[in-house]
Design an enzyme around this catalytic site. Structure first.
Site, mmCIF file in Angstrom:
data_model
loop_
_atom_site.group_PDB
_atom_site.id
_atom_site.type_symbol
_atom_site.label_atom_id
_atom_site.label_comp_id
_atom_site.label_asym_id
_atom_site.label_seq_id
_atom_site.Cartn_x
_atom_site.Cartn_y
_atom_site.Cartn_z
ATOM 1 N N LYS A 65 41.424 30.011 46.500
ATOM 2 C CA LYS A 65 41.609 30.005 47.963
ATOM 3 C C LYS A 65 40.486 29.287 48.708
ATOM 4 C CE LYS A 65 44.585 34.027 48.193
ATOM 5 N NZ LYS A 65 44.963 35.264 48.867
ATOM 6 N N GLY A 129 37.419 38.443 48.888
ATOM 7 C CA GLY A 129 38.264 37.555 49.687
ATOM 8 C C GLY A 129 39.301 38.307 50.509
ATOM 9 N N TYR A 218 49.612 46.673 44.559
ATOM 10 C CA TYR A 218 51.032 47.064 44.526
ATOM 11 C C TYR A 218 51.576 47.198 43.108
ATOM 12 C CZ TYR A 218 51.612 42.023 44.070
ATOM 13 O OH TYR A 218 51.498 40.732 43.647
HETATM 14 P P1 ATR Z 1 39.252 39.294 45.949
HETATM 15 O O1 ATR Z 1 39.122 37.853 46.325
HETATM 16 O O2 ATR Z 1 40.545 39.630 45.279
HETATM 17 O O3 ATR Z 1 38.956 40.219 47.080
HETATM 18 P P2 ATR Z 1 36.648 39.431 44.760
HETATM 19 O O4 ATR Z 1 36.170 38.421 45.737
HETATM 20 O O5 ATR Z 1 36.247 39.269 43.332
HETATM 21 O O6 ATR Z 1 38.213 39.528 44.762
HETATM 22 O O7 ATR Z 1 36.199 40.883 45.280
HETATM 23 C C1 ATR Z 1 36.411 42.022 44.537
HETATM 24 C C2 ATR Z 1 35.976 43.269 45.337
HETATM 25 O O8 ATR Z 1 36.246 44.424 44.534
HETATM 26 C C3 ATR Z 1 34.499 43.323 45.658
HETATM 27 O O9 ATR Z 1 34.317 44.034 46.866
HETATM 28 C C4 ATR Z 1 33.951 44.120 44.469
HETATM 29 O O10 ATR Z 1 32.719 44.746 44.682
HETATM 30 P P3 ATR Z 1 31.333 43.960 44.342
HETATM 31 O O11 ATR Z 1 31.125 42.982 45.478
HETATM 32 O O12 ATR Z 1 30.311 45.025 44.286
HETATM 33 O O13 ATR Z 1 31.559 43.268 43.016
HETATM 34 C C5 ATR Z 1 35.034 45.144 44.316
HETATM 35 N N1 ATR Z 1 35.056 45.761 43.003
HETATM 36 C C6 ATR Z 1 35.522 45.212 41.850
HETATM 37 N N2 ATR Z 1 35.374 46.084 40.834
HETATM 38 C C7 ATR Z 1 34.804 47.224 41.347
HETATM 39 C C8 ATR Z 1 34.411 48.490 40.809
HETATM 40 N N3 ATR Z 1 34.571 48.780 39.517
HETATM 41 N N4 ATR Z 1 33.876 49.399 41.665
HETATM 42 C C9 ATR Z 1 33.708 49.124 42.973
HETATM 43 N N5 ATR Z 1 34.047 47.941 43.532
HETATM 44 C C10 ATR Z 1 34.601 47.009 42.743
#
Ligand code: ATR
Length: 273
Positions: A65, A129, A218
């Site tokens: 994106k 994102g 979902y």
């Molecule tokens: P997207 O674009 O789909 O939002 P991303 O940019 O990789 O994906 O963001 C993932 C989000 O999920 C982030 O807020 C991430 O937290 P971190 O910034 O601390 O990595 C969160 N996330 C992913 N796995 C997690 C986990 N096990 N516990 C808490 N937060 C998690």
């Protein structure tokens, strides 16, 4: 025939072709929507080879994106603010980058709950994102008290700085739990709770009984978070509608028709495995 795509890497099994081909058939259009795997290093090449004849438009999914946004000069203002695009169309023979994710989220939320920009706090869980688009859409909808929690606080700070949004940061789980006690809306913007992932760890019992809990996940439709919300008597809003409404807005950009999101389509997507 107008050809459209969703691109990602890996593309896996995207639901977008089912959704758009359903509407293409419904409205009798001479078009087709397919998925295409594009590796990160091939994005610029893919974009430079496009013409309205070989591609009428495309959607972008993880992880492209931001990269696609960077490769396209004509941009909708919202996409500029977010620094990310999920929908590309043609305008005056040039590619044009839009973002319909926030529209999808807000439209679904308004359809499945009576949320309106209330005075109660809105808590956004996550800072990736999806959180970006949702936070911006909440602000645009007039939410006055925005809170954000992220496992990595620095990322939440960067998100607020990038978007120039004055939201409050919840620095730890204790602050998050305390804020829940007055919250009107709690939104999971992460993949926690998705099939194969761990559940989001939170205790919703403190939330006011008028609270709404929304999840962008979902698969499954009813995540552990939403199950807990229902057990607490809270209104729960699942993530499928966000996907369908962001698609509807993209379809409108390409074809000038805003299709209806109905139960038939929800069932079609849910039964696709
Ligand atoms: P997207 O674009 O789909 O939002 P991303 O940019 O990789 O994906 O963001 C993932 C989000 O999920 C982030 O807020 C991430 O937290 P971190 O910034 O601390 O990595 C969160 N996330 C992913 N796995 C997690 C986990 N096990 N516990 C808490 N937060 C998690």
């Amino acid at each position: 025939m107008q050809q459209l795509y969703v691109i990602g890497w890996p593309i896996g099994h995207s639901k977008s072709p089912i959704i758009h081909n359903h509407w293409i058939k419904k409205y009798g259009l001479d078009a087709n929507y397919a998925q295409k795997a594009i590796a990160p290093q091939d994005i610029a090449k893919f974009i430079s080879g496009l013409t309205p004849q070989n591609c009428w438009g495309f959607n972008i999914t993880i992880p492209h994106k931001q990269a696609v946004f960077a490769n396209i000069n004509n941009r909708q203002n919202l996409a500029k603010i977010l620094g990310a695009t999920n929908t590309i169309s043609w305008q005056d023979n040039q590619l044009y980058a839009s973002n319909t994710d926030g529209y999808g989220f807000n439209t679904n939320l308004s359809e499945l709950s009576d949320w309106s920009a209330v005075d109660q706090p809105v808590i956004i869980y996550g800072a990736g994102g999806a959180a970006r688009a949702i936070l911006q859409s909440m602000q645009d909808a007039g939410a006055k008290h925005l809170y954000i929690y992220n496992r990595t606080t620095a990322r939440a700070e960067k998100l607020l700085a990038d978007l120039k949004i004055e939201a409050n940061i919840l620095n730890n789980k204790a602050e998050l739990q305390a804020c829940l006690a007055t919250a009107g809306l709690f939104i999971n913007t992460t993949s926690l709770g998705m099939n194969g992932e761990t559940e989001l760890d939170i205790d919703l019992s403190a939330m006011p009984k008028t609270g709404i809990v929304s999840d962008i996940v979902y698969t499954p439709l009813q995540t552990g978070l939403l199950k807990q919300a229902e057990l607490q008597g809270l209104v729960s809003v699942d993530g499928l509608g966000m996907l369908l409404h962001q698609a509807a807005k993209a379809f409108e950009i390409w074809f000038g028709i805003l299709p209806k999101v109905d139960q038939q389509l929800r069932d079609l997507v849910l039964n696709d495995s």
